[in-house]
Design a protein around this motif. Structure first.
Motif, short mmCIF file in Angstrom:
data_model
loop_
_atom_site.label_atom_id
_atom_site.label_comp_id
_atom_site.label_asym_id
_atom_site.label_seq_id
_atom_site.Cartn_x
_atom_site.Cartn_y
_atom_site.Cartn_z
N LYS A 240 39.70 35.07 34.95
CA LYS A 240 39.89 36.39 35.54
C LYS A 240 40.43 36.25 36.95
CE LYS A 240 36.07 38.68 33.16
NZ LYS A 240 34.78 39.35 33.37
N GLU A 241 41.18 37.24 37.39
CA GLU A 241 41.80 37.19 38.71
C GLU A 241 40.75 37.07 39.82
OE1 GLU A 241 44.82 39.85 41.45
OE2 GLU A 241 44.67 40.27 39.32
N SER A 242 39.64 37.80 39.70
CA SER A 242 38.59 37.73 40.71
C SER A 242 37.97 36.33 40.75
CB SER A 242 37.52 38.78 40.46
OG SER A 242 36.96 38.61 39.16
N SER A 243 37.73 35.74 39.60
CA SER A 243 37.18 34.38 39.54
C SER A 243 38.18 33.37 40.06
CB SER A 243 36.80 34.01 38.09
OG SER A 243 35.80 34.87 37.61
N LYS B 106 40.41 33.77 42.41
CA LYS B 106 40.40 33.81 43.87
C LYS B 106 39.21 33.04 44.44
CE LYS B 106 42.90 38.13 44.38
NZ LYS B 106 42.87 39.52 44.82
N GLU C 112 48.49 37.53 43.86
CA GLU C 112 47.70 38.66 44.38
C GLU C 112 48.43 39.98 44.21
OE1 GLU C 112 46.68 37.71 48.41
OE2 GLU C 112 45.28 36.13 47.80
#
Length: 140
Positions: free
Chosen positions: A41-44, A46, A77
């Motif tokens: 996932k994008e949040s993970s 980062k 991002e």
């Protein structure tokens, strides 16, 4: 596991680690792989990239941010999973980006000195014409 620390020479103050667990090129490779992964996932992504960068000195982090990785991180991002790395060669990356034209157009114009458009030809021509128009308007 021992840690070797040395002091700077020639009027530099402070200390530095002689050797780190990962070389700078390995950190860059890991960060690129995490950023490009469809399985994370994008949040993970980062969070993982932040942890990888924190394993390095501030000077090494700056080196990473100055190279293509820094640009890739910004692409990731901005465009998220719409951007994918097609090819990497030393300091250059080729990215495929599926997004609406006005968004990519705005991003390219903002980063014009850091990127090169290799296709589609119509988009490349549009950017080139806008740059030439601006040149004629402000430099002639």
């Amino acid at each position: 596991m021992g840690i070797e620390i040395a002091g700077y020479q020639y009027k530099r103050e402070g200390y530095f680690l002689i050797d780190r667990e990962f070389e700078l090129s390995e950190i860059r490779l890991l960060c690129d792989a995490v950023a490009a992964s469809d399985m994370i996932k994008e949040s993970s992504s980062k969070i993982i990239i932040k942890k990888l960068l924190e394993s390095q000195s501030i000077f090494q982090i700056r080196k990473l941010q100055e190279c293509a990785f820094g640009l890739w991180q910004e692409i990731a991002e901005t465009f998220g999973k719409n951007a994918a790395i097609l090819k990497k060669e030393k300091e250059n990356i080729t990215v495929k980006n599926n997004t609406i034209p006005s968004v990519i157009h705005s991003w390219v114009m903002t980063h014009i000195n850091q990127c090169e458009i290799i296709g589609p030809k119509s988009f490349q021509d549009k950017i080139q014409n806008e740059i030439m128009d601006a040149y004629r308007k402000y430099c002639m």
